[in-house]
Design a protein around this motif. Sequence first.
Motif, short mmCIF file in Angstrom:
data_model
loop_
_atom_site.label_atom_id
_atom_site.label_comp_id
_atom_site.label_asym_id
_atom_site.label_seq_id
_atom_site.Cartn_x
_atom_site.Cartn_y
_atom_site.Cartn_z
N LYS A 40 11.62 13.85 29.41
CA LYS A 40 11.56 14.74 30.57
C LYS A 40 10.12 15.19 30.77
O LYS A 40 9.40 15.36 29.78
N SER A 51 13.51 25.55 27.58
CA SER A 51 14.75 25.60 26.82
C SER A 51 15.97 25.46 27.73
O SER A 51 16.86 24.65 27.48
N LYS A 52 15.97 26.24 28.83
CA LYS A 52 17.13 26.22 29.73
C LYS A 52 17.25 24.90 30.49
O LYS A 52 18.31 24.57 31.02
N ASN A 53 16.15 24.17 30.57
CA ASN A 53 16.18 22.89 31.30
C ASN A 53 16.16 21.69 30.35
O ASN A 53 15.75 20.59 30.72
N HIS A 54 16.60 21.96 29.13
CA HIS A 54 16.88 20.90 28.14
C HIS A 54 15.66 20.06 27.76
O HIS A 54 15.79 18.85 27.58
N SER A 99 13.23 18.48 25.22
CA SER A 99 13.46 18.08 23.82
C SER A 99 12.10 17.88 23.14
O SER A 99 11.05 18.06 23.78
#
Length: 240
Positions: free
Chosen positions: A24, A75-78, A80
Amino acid sequence: MKTIFSKNIESDLTSCISKIAADKVFILTNDNTQLHCLPKIKSIVENGRADIITIPSGDDNKNLTSLAQVWEYLSKNHASRKSLLINIGGGMITDLGGFAASTFKRGIRYINIPTTLLSVVDAATGGKTGINFCGLKNEIGVINPAEFVLISVDFFETLDENNLLSGFAEMIKHALISNDENWKNILRFDLESFNLNELKPLLKDSLQIKEDIVSKDPKEENLRKALNFGHTFGHAFESL
Ligand code: GLY
């Protein structure tokens, strides 16, 4: 860390992103760079290949609140450990974004796209990252270089005179601590016309001077302290 002098920021950034092969991509901006700089990489934004995080501009906002905003968004949008953060802005953004990336999930990769002359020659290269804390400049941070630093003088077209001069002052400083040739070249530059094409070779020299010093002393144990001259007083003065 690889520094790239870019003639086409969109295509160079696209190629850096594909080399990193992140799962991402996130782009960190502030209110100003979102408006003036993000359009220069619009194909990457419009293709939905990146999520945009925007924090308030200004060194006063280089703080824990803005940092938490970045961590929270990631964090909230994943995001990694394989995600990528691209910092587009001046020193405030590259410092804070670099620190956010260096600490999120114990460190994700990041790219700096400095958009001011000062951030090109100072904050965005050399790996210093951090935030202000308890009224003190750069009190919390780590040294962890970006994967790539992409430099384009096109961003300087929207800078005012003060902004250009503060960056040039840093270049004068680099020339002062290098050699006669660099010093003579920097003195020849016409500050009245501030021609960006004539600035380019001087900018390359200036970055080379910094990179040579940083490569010999990346953790600032000795030689790199020379790059701080002027900063130490300036930071103390600003903190006061
Ligand atoms: N700002 C000076 C350095 O990067 O060491």
